[in-house]
Enzyme design. Structure first.
Site, short mmCIF file in Angstrom:
data_model
loop_
_atom_site.label_atom_id
_atom_site.label_comp_id
_atom_site.label_asym_id
_atom_site.label_seq_id
_atom_site.Cartn_x
_atom_site.Cartn_y
_atom_site.Cartn_z
N ASP A 28 10.25 30.54 17.43
CA ASP A 28 9.28 31.59 17.46
C ASP A 28 9.66 32.78 18.34
O ASP A 28 10.26 32.35 19.32
CB ASP A 28 7.83 30.77 17.89
CG ASP A 28 6.76 31.82 17.79
OD1 ASP A 28 6.81 32.72 16.83
OD2 ASP A 28 5.61 31.64 18.52
N ASN A 76 1.78 30.80 7.34
CA ASN A 76 2.57 32.02 7.38
C ASN A 76 2.22 32.94 5.94
O ASN A 76 2.63 34.20 5.98
CB ASN A 76 3.96 31.92 7.51
CG ASN A 76 4.22 31.61 8.93
OD1 ASN A 76 5.30 30.77 9.27
ND2 ASN A 76 3.39 31.97 10.07
C1 IPE Z 1 4.96 28.66 13.88
O1 IPE Z 1 5.16 30.24 14.51
C2 IPE Z 1 5.77 28.71 12.67
C3 IPE Z 1 7.13 29.01 12.63
C4 IPE Z 1 7.90 29.29 13.64
C5 IPE Z 1 7.51 28.81 11.38
P1 IPE Z 1 3.73 31.27 14.11
O2 IPE Z 1 4.18 32.33 14.67
O3 IPE Z 1 3.51 31.10 12.87
O4 IPE Z 1 2.83 30.32 15.03
P2 IPE Z 1 1.35 30.93 15.44
O5 IPE Z 1 0.52 31.66 14.46
O6 IPE Z 1 1.55 31.84 16.47
O7 IPE Z 1 0.39 29.51 16.08
C1 IPE Z 2 8.90 33.19 14.07
O1 IPE Z 2 9.01 34.35 14.65
C2 IPE Z 2 9.18 33.09 12.62
C3 IPE Z 2 8.13 32.68 11.81
C4 IPE Z 2 7.15 32.30 12.30
C5 IPE Z 2 8.42 32.81 10.24
P1 IPE Z 2 7.44 35.12 14.63
O2 IPE Z 2 7.49 35.99 13.09
O3 IPE Z 2 6.18 34.22 14.55
O4 IPE Z 2 7.38 36.33 16.06
P2 IPE Z 2 6.33 36.63 16.68
O5 IPE Z 2 5.63 35.35 17.13
O6 IPE Z 2 5.37 37.35 16.01
O7 IPE Z 2 7.00 37.34 18.03
MG MG Z 3 5.01 33.84 16.06
#
Ligand code: IPE
Ligand code: IPE
Ligand code: MG
Length: 252
Positions: A28, A76
């Site tokens: 993340d 997502n």
């Molecule tokens: C969790 O990250 C899913 C992945 C890393 C693929 P998110 O960024 O989607 O999680 P939330 O929405 O902050 O809980």
């Molecule tokens: C993780 O990074 C990748 C996925 C969840 C697909 P994020 O895209 O969630 O990055 P943040 O949390 O917005 O910084």
């Molecule tokens: Mg995230």
């Protein structure tokens, strides 16, 4: 690249505890990494793939056998379509570019999550990656893509129900038997779950499997994650005392 799993950290020879067998990572922070640099979120996802490559290599070198990474969640899909498309494109590019090398390195690739709903080209690429590496057993890379734990448990329940339909002599369901309907049926439960980016939540990842995993939340944003962060996570794992519901050493 060093072949994952072939060159465990030499410090283990000196009696250091072995690495956790199975490490799972919630990758993340890509968006925040990009934002901090004034770049579009997608640039963070691109750099996230580099961090994944580094981590697969480091995990193998450090003696980890199973690495599971959360790459795209069932939730997502709520992101803008452009971003979803980029994430799908990056998975595709990663598999296309790295499959031959991972295969040669003895890596068995599995993709967990709901296959239904994936674009046909991605689904067939994923099938191919799994089939071409099915004979490998040096290192196990599992990519959770279109994965959500509740979705997985629901699909498992449906598959179980279908398997006993019309069979009044079906065995009572046990935890072990139910596990065999999960996407993770062939891999052990994670010992350590790491989440990067400073968020303290599980976000629907491996809810069943991580029942007794050690959880580690680190502030580093995923695109910056490197071998040192993984080594530090393993050290912190070794400081934990896993009890599995029993009492500590000496009955304390
Ligand atoms: C969790 O990250 C899913 C992945 C890393 C693929 P998110 O960024 O989607 O999680 P939330 O929405 O902050 O809980
Ligand atoms: C993780 O990074 C990748 C996925 C969840 C697909 P994020 O895209 O969630 O990055 P943040 O949390 O917005 O910084
Ligand atoms: Mg995230």
């Amino acid at each position: 690249m060093a072949r994952p799993g072939t060159s465990p950290d030499p410090s283990h020879a000196g009696g250091a505890p072995p690495a956790p067998q199975h490490v799972a990572i919630i990758m993340d922070g890509n968006g925040r990494w990009a934002k901090a640099k004034g770049l579009p979120r997608t640039a963070g996802h691109e750099r996230g793939v580099e961090a994944l490559r580094r981590t697969v290599e480091a995990a193998g070198e450090l003696g980890i056998q199973y690495l599971t990474v959360f790459s795209f969640s069932t939730e997502n899909w709520r992101r803008p379509a452009d971003e979803v498309n980029v994430l799908f494109g990056l998975l595709k590019a990663y598999v296309q570019r790295d499959l031959a090398r991972l295969k040669d390195d003895g890596v068995r690739i599995r993709v967990i999550g709901q296959r239904e709903g994936l674009p046909a080209d991605i689904a067939s690429l994923v099938d191919r990656a799994e089939a071409e590496t099915a004979g490998n057993s040096r290192f196990f890379l599992t990519i959770a893509f279109n994965y959500g734990s509740r979705n997985e448990i629901l699909r498992a329940a449906q598959a179980y129900a279908a398997s006993i339909a019309g069979n009044p002599q079906a065995e009572p369901l046990s935890e072990a038997a139910f596990s065999r309907f999960l996407d993770t049926r062939e891999i052990p439960d994670p010992d350590l779950v790491i989440r990067t980016s400073g968020e303290y939540r599980i976000s629907n990842f491996l809810l069943w499997q991580a029942a007794y995993a050690e959880l580690l939340f680190v502030d580093v944003l995923w695109p910056d994650f490197n071998r040192e962060h993984l080594e530090s996570a393993i050290s912190r794992y070794h400081e934990r005392e896993r009890r599995f519901g029993t009492v500590g050493p000496g009955g304390t």
